[in-house]
Write a protein that holds these residues in place. Structure first.
Motif, PDB file in Angstrom:
ATOM      1  N   GLU A  15       0.851  -1.198   0.000  1.00 16.34           N
ATOM      2  CA  GLU A  15       0.000   0.000   0.000  1.00 16.34           C
ATOM      3  C   GLU A  15       0.881   1.240   0.000  1.00 16.34           C
ATOM      4  O   GLU A  15       1.821   1.351   0.796  1.00 16.34           O
ATOM      5  CB  GLU A  15      -0.911  -0.001   1.223  1.00 16.34           C
ATOM      6  CG  GLU A  15      -1.937   1.103   1.176  1.00 16.34           C
ATOM      7  CD  GLU A  15      -2.943   1.007   2.317  1.00 16.34           C
ATOM      8  OE1 GLU A  15      -3.337   2.068   2.825  1.00 16.34           O
ATOM      9  OE2 GLU A  15      -3.315  -0.125   2.679  1.00 16.34           O
TER      10      GLU A  15
ATOM     11  N   ASP B 196       1.014   5.773  -1.053  1.00 14.65           N
ATOM     12  CA  ASP B 196       0.445   7.027  -1.531  1.00 14.65           C
ATOM     13  C   ASP B 196       1.327   7.459  -2.690  1.00 14.65           C
ATOM     14  O   ASP B 196       2.561   7.383  -2.608  1.00 14.65           O
ATOM     15  CB  ASP B 196       0.455   8.108  -0.450  1.00 14.65           C
ATOM     16  CG  ASP B 196      -0.468   7.792   0.716  1.00 14.65           C
ATOM     17  OD1 ASP B 196      -1.460   7.060   0.509  1.00 14.65           O
ATOM     18  OD2 ASP B 196      -0.205   8.281   1.830  1.00 14.65           O
TER      19      ASP B 196
ATOM     20  N   GLU C 220      -4.176   8.368  -2.903  1.00 12.61           N
ATOM     21  CA  GLU C 220      -3.975   7.956  -1.520  1.00 12.61           C
ATOM     22  C   GLU C 220      -4.428   6.519  -1.288  1.00 12.61           C
ATOM     23  O   GLU C 220      -5.471   6.095  -1.796  1.00 12.61           O
ATOM     24  CB  GLU C 220      -4.765   8.894  -0.602  1.00 12.61           C
ATOM     25  CG  GLU C 220      -4.393   8.785   0.837  1.00 12.61           C
ATOM     26  CD  GLU C 220      -5.030   9.881   1.673  1.00 12.61           C
ATOM     27  OE1 GLU C 220      -4.705   9.927   2.875  1.00 12.61           O
ATOM     28  OE2 GLU C 220      -5.843  10.666   1.173  1.00 12.61           O
ATOM     29  N   ASP C 221      -3.623   5.785  -0.541  1.00 10.96           N
ATOM     30  CA  ASP C 221      -3.951   4.417  -0.120  1.00 10.96           C
ATOM     31  C   ASP C 221      -4.249   3.492  -1.294  1.00 10.96           C
ATOM     32  O   ASP C 221      -5.221   2.742  -1.278  1.00 10.96           O
ATOM     33  CB  ASP C 221      -5.128   4.414   0.857  1.00 10.96           C
ATOM     34  CG  ASP C 221      -4.828   5.191   2.126  1.00 10.96           C
ATOM     35  OD1 ASP C 221      -3.663   5.188   2.563  1.00 10.96           O
ATOM     36  OD2 ASP C 221      -5.772   5.797   2.673  1.00 10.96           O
TER      37      ASP C 221
ATOM     38  N   ARG D 237       4.882   7.226  -1.023  1.00 17.23           N
ATOM     39  CA  ARG D 237       5.007   6.983   0.421  1.00 17.23           C
ATOM     40  C   ARG D 237       4.561   5.551   0.650  1.00 17.23           C
ATOM     41  O   ARG D 237       3.437   5.177   0.309  1.00 17.23           O
ATOM     42  CB  ARG D 237       4.137   7.935   1.235  1.00 17.23           C
ATOM     43  CG  ARG D 237       4.188   7.646   2.707  1.00 17.23           C
ATOM     44  CD  ARG D 237       3.401   8.616   3.608  1.00 17.23           C
ATOM     45  NE  ARG D 237       2.295   9.255   2.961  1.00 17.23           N
ATOM     46  CZ  ARG D 237       2.065  10.582   3.009  1.00 17.23           C
ATOM     47  NH1 ARG D 237       2.901  11.377   3.646  1.00 17.23           N
ATOM     48  NH2 ARG D 237       1.014  11.098   2.431  1.00 17.23           N
TER      49      ARG D 237
ATOM     50  N   GLU E  50       3.223   2.828   2.879  1.00 18.61           N
ATOM     51  CA  GLU E  50       2.419   2.820   4.099  1.00 18.61           C
ATOM     52  C   GLU E  50       3.040   1.915   5.165  1.00 18.61           C
ATOM     53  O   GLU E  50       3.508   0.823   4.841  1.00 18.61           O
ATOM     54  CB  GLU E  50       1.000   2.348   3.792  1.00 18.61           C
ATOM     55  CG  GLU E  50       0.252   3.236   2.808  1.00 18.61           C
ATOM     56  CD  GLU E  50      -0.219   4.540   3.412  1.00 18.61           C
ATOM     57  OE1 GLU E  50      -0.494   4.582   4.633  1.00 18.61           O
ATOM     58  OE2 GLU E  50      -0.331   5.517   2.661  1.00 18.61           O
TER      59      GLU E  50
ATOM     60  N   ASP F  12       2.857  -0.613   8.336  1.00 18.63           N
ATOM     61  CA  ASP F  12       1.899  -1.659   8.712  1.00 18.63           C
ATOM     62  C   ASP F  12       1.146  -1.311   9.978  1.00 18.63           C
ATOM     63  O   ASP F  12       1.523  -0.641  10.823  1.00 18.63           O
ATOM     64  CB  ASP F  12       2.614  -3.007   8.903  1.00 18.63           C
ATOM     65  CG  ASP F  12       3.099  -3.550   7.563  1.00 18.63           C
ATOM     66  OD1 ASP F  12       2.487  -3.232   6.539  1.00 18.63           O
ATOM     67  OD2 ASP F  12       4.086  -4.308   7.581  1.00 18.63           O
TER      68      ASP F  12
END
Length: 91
Positions: free
Chosen positions: A37, A39, A49-50, A87, A89, A91
């Motif tokens: 995951e 960004d 995003e996400d 970016r 993500e 955990d």
């Protein structure tokens, strides 16, 4: 064409395909594990995003992502050379 010149031509052709997708982000996506995951910050100022990284097509520089939250089942395709930053993500 001699074998030597044919070999040289094949090596040049191979290098062209290997180095087509240049830049920091393209290099990072080559190494990034699928289903990560992230960004994504695009060169035009937009942010995805996400999203979840699927793969990078090194022949045409297309990076594939899914967006399970906003558009489940959809696929985003972005030129990795148009990505300014990612970016990863936590955990």
């Amino acid at each position: 064409m001699t074998n030597k010149s044919q070999k040289h031509c094949n090596e040049c052709h191979k290098k062209d395909h290997e180095n087509k997708c240049n830049g920091c982000i393209c290099d990072q996506l080559r190494k990034l594990q699928t289903q990560t995951e992230v960004d994504v910050f695009l060169s035009g100022g937009q942010m995805l995003e996400d999203v979840v990284f699927i793969t990078l097509n090194q022949k045409d520089c297309c990076a594939f992502f899914t967006d399970p939250t906003t558009e489940p089942g959809s696929t985003l395709i972005v030129d990795c050379q148009q990505i300014q930053a990612i970016r990863i993500e936590a955990d």
